[in-house]
Design a protein around this motif. Structure first.
Motif, PDB file in Angstrom:
ATOM      1  N   GLU A 237       0.823  -1.207   0.000  1.00  0.00           N
ATOM      2  CA  GLU A 237       0.000   0.000   0.000  1.00  0.00           C
ATOM      3  C   GLU A 237       0.859   1.259   0.000  1.00  0.00           C
ATOM      4  O   GLU A 237       0.520   2.253  -0.649  1.00  0.00           O
ATOM      5  N   HIS A 238       1.972   1.245   0.708  1.00  0.00           N
ATOM      6  CA  HIS A 238       2.852   2.400   0.759  1.00  0.00           C
ATOM      7  C   HIS A 238       3.374   2.732  -0.645  1.00  0.00           C
ATOM      8  O   HIS A 238       3.357   3.895  -1.069  1.00  0.00           O
ATOM      9  N   ALA A 239       3.837   1.700  -1.353  1.00  0.00           N
ATOM     10  CA  ALA A 239       4.340   1.906  -2.709  1.00  0.00           C
ATOM     11  C   ALA A 239       3.212   2.346  -3.638  1.00  0.00           C
ATOM     12  O   ALA A 239       3.386   3.224  -4.491  1.00  0.00           O
ATOM     13  N   TYR A 240       2.060   1.743  -3.446  1.00  0.00           N
ATOM     14  CA  TYR A 240       0.889   2.025  -4.285  1.00  0.00           C
ATOM     15  C   TYR A 240       0.430   3.471  -4.096  1.00  0.00           C
ATOM     16  O   TYR A 240       0.197   4.203  -5.064  1.00  0.00           O
ATOM     17  N   LEU A 241       0.314   3.904  -2.845  1.00  0.00           N
ATOM     18  CA  LEU A 241      -0.151   5.260  -2.551  1.00  0.00           C
ATOM     19  C   LEU A 241       0.844   6.317  -3.011  1.00  0.00           C
ATOM     20  O   LEU A 241       0.447   7.368  -3.525  1.00  0.00           O
ATOM     21  N   SER A 242       2.127   6.061  -2.807  1.00  0.00           N
ATOM     22  CA  SER A 242       3.121   7.050  -3.227  1.00  0.00           C
ATOM     23  C   SER A 242       3.049   7.261  -4.735  1.00  0.00           C
ATOM     24  O   SER A 242       3.230   8.377  -5.225  1.00  0.00           O
ATOM     25  N   SER A 243       2.752   6.183  -5.456  1.00  0.00           N
ATOM     26  CA  SER A 243       2.596   6.297  -6.907  1.00  0.00           C
ATOM     27  C   SER A 243       1.332   7.085  -7.252  1.00  0.00           C
ATOM     28  O   SER A 243       1.355   7.973  -8.113  1.00  0.00           O
ATOM     29  N   PHE A 244       0.234   6.788  -6.570  1.00  0.00           N
ATOM     30  CA  PHE A 244      -1.033   7.486  -6.803  1.00  0.00           C
ATOM     31  C   PHE A 244      -0.915   8.972  -6.479  1.00  0.00           C
ATOM     32  O   PHE A 244      -1.464   9.816  -7.186  1.00  0.00           O
ATOM     33  N   LEU A 245      -0.216   9.276  -5.399  1.00  0.00           N
ATOM     34  CA  LEU A 245      -0.097  10.664  -4.949  1.00  0.00           C
ATOM     35  C   LEU A 245       1.059  11.393  -5.627  1.00  0.00           C
ATOM     36  O   LEU A 245       1.257  12.589  -5.397  1.00  0.00           O
ATOM     37  N   GLU A 246       1.823  10.653  -6.448  1.00  0.00           N
ATOM     38  CA  GLU A 246       2.915  11.231  -7.231  1.00  0.00           C
ATOM     39  C   GLU A 246       3.993  11.848  -6.333  1.00  0.00           C
ATOM     40  O   GLU A 246       4.479  12.954  -6.570  1.00  0.00           O
ATOM     41  N   ILE A 247       4.369  11.101  -5.285  1.00  0.00           N
ATOM     42  CA  ILE A 247       5.437  11.555  -4.394  1.00  0.00           C
ATOM     43  C   ILE A 247       6.437  10.419  -4.195  1.00  0.00           C
ATOM     44  O   ILE A 247       6.141   9.257  -4.476  1.00  0.00           O
ATOM     45  N   ASN A 248       7.617  10.765  -3.703  1.00  0.00           N
ATOM     46  CA  ASN A 248       8.659   9.764  -3.470  1.00  0.00           C
ATOM     47  C   ASN A 248       8.286   8.829  -2.330  1.00  0.00           C
ATOM     48  O   ASN A 248       7.688   9.253  -1.338  1.00  0.00           O
ATOM     49  N   LEU A 249       8.650   7.563  -2.467  1.00  0.00           N
ATOM     50  CA  LEU A 249       8.551   6.595  -1.373  1.00  0.00           C
ATOM     51  C   LEU A 249       9.930   6.485  -0.743  1.00  0.00           C
ATOM     52  O   LEU A 249      10.902   6.148  -1.419  1.00  0.00           O
ATOM     53  N   VAL A 250      10.044   6.782   0.548  1.00  0.00           N
ATOM     54  CA  VAL A 250      11.355   6.806   1.194  1.00  0.00           C
ATOM     55  C   VAL A 250      11.333   6.024   2.502  1.00  0.00           C
ATOM     56  O   VAL A 250      10.285   5.839   3.118  1.00  0.00           O
ATOM     57  N   GLN A 251      12.515   5.582   2.913  1.00  0.00           N
ATOM     58  CA  GLN A 251      12.719   5.005   4.236  1.00  0.00           C
ATOM     59  C   GLN A 251      13.573   5.958   5.057  1.00  0.00           C
ATOM     60  O   GLN A 251      14.133   6.931   4.528  1.00  0.00           O
ATOM     61  N   GLY A 252      13.679   5.667   6.332  1.00  0.00           N
ATOM     62  CA  GLY A 252      14.426   6.556   7.216  1.00  0.00           C
ATOM     63  C   GLY A 252      15.843   6.814   6.740  1.00  0.00           C
ATOM     64  O   GLY A 252      16.353   7.935   6.832  1.00  0.00           O
ATOM     65  N   ASP A 253      16.499   5.782   6.201  1.00  0.00           N
ATOM     66  CA  ASP A 253      17.884   5.936   5.740  1.00  0.00           C
ATOM     67  C   ASP A 253      18.005   6.822   4.511  1.00  0.00           C
ATOM     68  O   ASP A 253      19.111   7.216   4.132  1.00  0.00           O
ATOM     69  N   ASP A 254      16.877   7.105   3.845  1.00  0.00           N
ATOM     70  CA  ASP A 254      16.897   7.998   2.684  1.00  0.00           C
ATOM     71  C   ASP A 254      16.950   9.462   3.099  1.00  0.00           C
ATOM     72  O   ASP A 254      17.209  10.328   2.262  1.00  0.00           O
ATOM     73  N   LEU A 255      16.656   9.747   4.371  1.00  0.00           N
ATOM     74  CA  LEU A 255      16.502  11.127   4.821  1.00  0.00           C
ATOM     75  C   LEU A 255      17.630  11.540   5.763  1.00  0.00           C
ATOM     76  O   LEU A 255      18.207  10.711   6.469  1.00  0.00           O
ATOM     77  N   LEU A 256      17.869  12.836   5.786  1.00  0.00           N
ATOM     78  CA  LEU A 256      18.885  13.409   6.662  1.00  0.00           C
ATOM     79  C   LEU A 256      18.336  14.707   7.252  1.00  0.00           C
ATOM     80  O   LEU A 256      17.754  15.520   6.524  1.00  0.00           O
ATOM     81  N   CYS A 257      18.478  14.867   8.554  1.00  0.00           N
ATOM     82  CA  CYS A 257      18.098  16.125   9.197  1.00  0.00           C
ATOM     83  C   CYS A 257      19.357  16.969   9.376  1.00  0.00           C
ATOM     84  O   CYS A 257      20.321  16.534  10.014  1.00  0.00           O
ATOM     85  N   LYS A 258      19.327  18.160   8.811  1.00  0.00           N
ATOM     86  CA  LYS A 258      20.519  19.015   8.815  1.00  0.00           C
ATOM     87  C   LYS A 258      20.080  20.469   8.922  1.00  0.00           C
ATOM     88  O   LYS A 258      19.210  20.924   8.165  1.00  0.00           O
ATOM     89  N   ASN A 259      20.624  21.185   9.894  1.00  0.00           N
ATOM     90  CA  ASN A 259      20.305  22.603  10.097  1.00  0.00           C
ATOM     91  C   ASN A 259      18.796  22.846  10.265  1.00  0.00           C
ATOM     92  O   ASN A 259      18.248  23.813   9.740  1.00  0.00           O
ATOM     93  N   GLY A 260      18.127  21.914  10.963  1.00  0.00           N
ATOM     94  CA  GLY A 260      16.714  22.088  11.255  1.00  0.00           C
ATOM     95  C   GLY A 260      15.781  21.783  10.111  1.00  0.00           C
ATOM     96  O   GLY A 260      14.573  22.055  10.200  1.00  0.00           O
ATOM     97  N   SER A 261      16.291  21.216   9.021  1.00  0.00           N
ATOM     98  CA  SER A 261      15.456  20.859   7.863  1.00  0.00           C
ATOM     99  C   SER A 261      15.694  19.404   7.493  1.00  0.00           C
ATOM    100  O   SER A 261      16.706  18.809   7.865  1.00  0.00           O
TER     101      SER A 261
END
Length: 826
Positions: A237-261
């Motif tokens: 469902e996660h992969a399916y919805l991200s495709s429907f909503l036209e947004i990236n599907l990511v996991q925690g390791d895909d993201l980085l918090c830096k300088n408050g963003s």
């Protein structure tokens, strides 16, 4: 066929028939149609629906599956759950009211806390619940701290109205399955129920997209869906919805918090993220401020929200309003915030933390269902009358010791609905999951939902984890005329280039290539070794024994499963080691270990692959699991299985390479495959080609090297002479024109690396080792490599070359990982 002759519900109420067994008005057309069908026709429709779902790859991951499958096909009943538009209109009003109310509660608990100050709810209900996160304190005062997406479970209660069973706020699931159910029914059942007008789901999806656009200030490339990963129960469902909503599907390791963003780690560098659709439970989101051992979240995520640089659907901390301990106080809360009475009834609930209520519960213990108010770690429900006396006493003691942790609920009998299974239609318990989205100051409700049906006629528990099935929810009636299909020609351009490929997906593509290459090379060498082990007895003398031992040792070196065949004791019983190399998934480097890692990589990039590749791989895994469970496998069975798995993997390789293009990530997969192929060819060459053997053994070893590389026939075409070491070295190491030679792979890698996003005008840290390998190969002199003194038995120059090349390829892999997967340069 008269399907309904034996249809009888033990419930007080059935959705299709009234208590006099008369079919309700809005069910008459459908019931009449079903009555005209034969069992074969309905069974055929069920099979068609199952085929469509399987063809679309719709699955549901089951934790601790006793059958060991885990990844189960999604199931859908051919009979929908129907509600009239008149009834749904009032239900929608109730859903909107409850969503607004829970939003008020959420903002208040993390803001002014008027509910506590005015003694409307006891503090223990909130502060002893793990869903209340002190890290989110004060965030309720922010404008973007909202319950954007709300789901609730409904069932028809004793008064004939829809009752609220559960609220879902922290990571509501099921929307993707509801959409897929509708699309499948549209295809498979269009001719089946042609005379029914049903309200559409797409306006709700369009509203979701508008919400994302609003939160990202018009740039939805800055939105992403955060998933726990492919092992989560609803990953499809996660992969399916991200495709429907036209947004990236990511996991925690895909993201980085830096300088408050928050930043998305892509192949080309860091990309800003302003909105996350969160499919993690709250406490897993940030190991820095929440659950410290969480591997799923992103360190610093809470602070990014705190600084106002990230909006979340839904906010961290929203688990607190799933708290069933709020139910006894909901009427007072509704009057306090909205000055209204609750529209949707809920199950009568007593919080045991109050003395009067606790006494009442203890006096009527047998009549209640006991639940813990905190479901963040486990859901525990006790139907008291079904417990043993010992269990009742234990539960009573637990309630008396910690009364604030428990609620008691009235045992309610909910309605049943028609369900088709095993050639008959029978009543089953069902629960509706409905969905609402925040729209300005109000909420919009989807005209449909996900219906889950109990696993058996007598089962009261409705759960996909317990083997239940699903239905499509039909809201009867026409949509407004202006609610036409979206204009797909006007959809925004989505950048799906290599530059935007998330790091984790790129890394998994890289390792998909490496593990696939490793599996194929291991299979070929293992198959050849086992085959020759069974054939060597046709020959006599020490020559065949030396060849056998050399091949076995080469297998240990290539798989790096030391000590393996280097151990004399192991060499005495080689088939045991071969069996271990094949089946032992705990032995690093074994075929089973490699296939398991390949399976994980395949799962992580599943959304990029053709469905034929999924199916082929899943079929191979299924058959491989069956093989590994068999004890004492005969040699011929081993060879047969190795042949079969090799064919599967070669076919899978072709499907992978056909289903992606370079910009989509194929280039990353290719680089991984080529690096691993070069490394394994070099390892095998060091094990087999660097020693001087007797003439007969030399022929055996050279044939083994070529055959296990699937290059024997190509060699025969190139060289008309008998097998000679210098020709083999030239052909598979130095030949720049043969696709399987190290020199050819090196040239190809130099070109592939140029296509990566961070390439500079000069040689990068990962290109330099491959250029050095290319230079070394170009400058190598075959005659010098073959030099050997009369008393020597080891080709030192050849071994030195192969070692240098291995170091270059290994260094390239390390530097590539640093640059693109770890982002050391940023």
């Amino acid at each position: 066929m008269q399907f309904f002759d034996t249809y009888a519900s033990d419930s007080f109420c059935d959705e299709m028939v009234d208590k006099n067994r008369n079919v309700r008005a809005h069910w008459k057309n459908l019931a009449a149609h079903l009555e005209r069908l034969s069992v074969e026709e309905l069974e055929g429709k069920q099979a068609e629906i199952a085929w469509h779902l399987e063809d679309n790859g719709v699955t549901y991951n089951v934790y601790n599956d006793p059958e060991g499958e885990g990844n189960r096909p999604w199931s859908l009943d051919p009979i929908p759950f129907m509600i009239t538009k008149e009834e749904w209109k009032s239900v929608k009003q109730g859903i909107k009211q409850r969503a607004k109310l829970l939003n008020c509660i959420l903002k208040d608990l993390y803001g002014e806390r008027l509910l506590l100050k005015e003694n409307i709810i006891p503090a223990e209900v909130i502060f002893t619940h793990k869903g209340f996160l002190s890290a989110a304190d004060g965030m309720g005062l922010r404008e973007d701290f909202q319950l954007y997406f709300y789901a609730l479970d409904l069932a028809r209660g004793p008064d004939g109205k829809m009752w609220v069973i559960n609220d879902r706020t922290q990571a509501p699931s099921g929307l993707g399955y509801a959409i897929e159910n509708r699309l499948t029914m549209n295809i498979a059942a269009k001719d089946f129920y042609a005379d029914h007008e049903v309200k559409k789901l797409f306006p709700f999806i369009e509203e979701y997209k508008k919400l994302l656009k609003k939160l990202t200030k018009g740039d939805t490339s800055k939105a992403a869906l955060l998933t726990p990963g492919p092992h989560n129960e609803t990953y499809f469902e996660h992969a399916y919805l991200s495709s429907f909503l036209e947004i990236n599907l990511v996991q925690g390791d895909d993201l980085l918090c830096k300088n408050g963003s928050v930043w998305l780690k892509s192949l080309s560098g860091l990309k800003p993220i302003q909105t996350l659709v969160k499919r993690l439970d709250d406490r897993f989101c940030d190991p820095l401020e929440l659950l410290e051992d969480s591997k799923l979240g992103v360190a610093g995520l809470v602070d990014c929200v705190r600084q106002g640089n990230l909006a979340m659907i839904n906010p961290i901390g929203s688990a607190i309003v799933e708290n069933i301990g709020l139910n006894p106080f909901m009427e007072r809360i509704c009057r306090f915030f909205l000055n209204e009475e609750l529209i949707l009834p809920q199950i009568a609930t007593w919080w045991c933390g109050q003395e009067k209520e606790l006494t009442f519960v203890m006096e009527n213990f047998e009549n209640f269902i006991l639940k813990k108010i905190d479901k963040t770690e486990s859901i525990q429900t006790y139907l008291v009358k079904n417990l043993s006396e010992a269990m009742k006493e234990k539960l009573q003691k637990s309630v008396l010791d910690n009364p604030h942790q428990y609620v008691a609920q009235e045992a309610i009998d909910f309605s049943t609905t028609p369900f088709y299974g095993n050639g008959k239609i029978e009543p089953r318990n069902a629960v509706i999951r409905a969905y609402a989205l925040k729209k300005n100051e109000n909420y919009t409700v989807m005209n449909g939902g996900l219906v889950r049906v109990s696993a058996s006629k007598d089962a009261l528990l409705v759960s996909s984890q317990k083997g239940g099935t699903s239905k499509d929810l039909w809201i009867l009636g026409e949509d407004k005329k202006n609610e036409n299909l979206p204009n797909y020609a006007a959809l925004p351009f989505i950048d799906a280039s290599l530059n935007t490929l998330p790091t984790l997906k790129a890394e998994n593509l890289f390792w998909l290539g490496r593990y696939l290459s490793r599996a194929i090379h291991t299979l070929r060498l293992m198959r050849y070794t086992v085959k020759k082990m069974t054939d060597f007895h046709h020959y006599e003398g020490s020559v065949s024994q030396e060849s056998k031992r050399t091949l076995q040792k080469a297998l240990t070196h290539v798989t790096m499963t030391y000590p393996g065949f280097l151990d004399e004791e192991t060499a005495q019983n080689p088939l045991l080691e071969i069996a271990s190399l094949m089946k032992d998934a705990h032995k690093q480097g074994s075929l089973a270990f490699t296939l398991e890692r390949l399976g994980n990589a395949n799962l992580c990039v599943k959304s990029l692959l053709a469905i034929e590749a999924w199916k082929l791989f899943e079929q191979m895994q299924k058959e491989w699991k069956q093989f590994t469970k068999k004890p004492n496998t005969p040699v011929r069975s081993m060879l047969s299985e190795l042949d079969k798995v090799l064919l599967y993997l070669v076919a899978y390789k072709e499907l992978v390479e056909e289903s992606m293009y370079k910009e989509q990530g194929l280039i990353v997969y290719d680089i991984g495959f080529k690096l691993e192929s070069a490394l394994l060819t070099l390892s095998k060459a060091r094990s087999l080609l660097c020693f001087k053997y007797d003439k007969a053994v030399t022929y055996d070893i050279l044939e083994a090297f070529l055959s296990s590389s699937e290059s024997f026939n190509a060699y025969r075409t190139q060289y008309k002479s008998s097998l000679q070491l210098e020709n083999v070295v030239e052909f598979l190491i130095l030949n720049p024109h043969f696709p399987k030679s190290v020199a050819y792979v090196t040239q190809a890698l130099l070109e592939d690396l140029k296509a990566l996003p961070k390439r500079k005008t000069y040689l990068s840290a990962y290109e330099e080792p491959i250029f050095q390998a290319y230079s070394t190969l170009t400058l190598s002199n075959l005659a010098s490599l073959m030099l050997l003194d009369e008393n020597e038995s080891f080709y030192t120059a050849l071994d030195r070359l192969l070692t240098q090349l291995s170091e270059h390829f290994s260094l390239c892999s390390v530097e590539l990982s640093k640059t693109y997967f770890s982002h050391y340069d940023e």
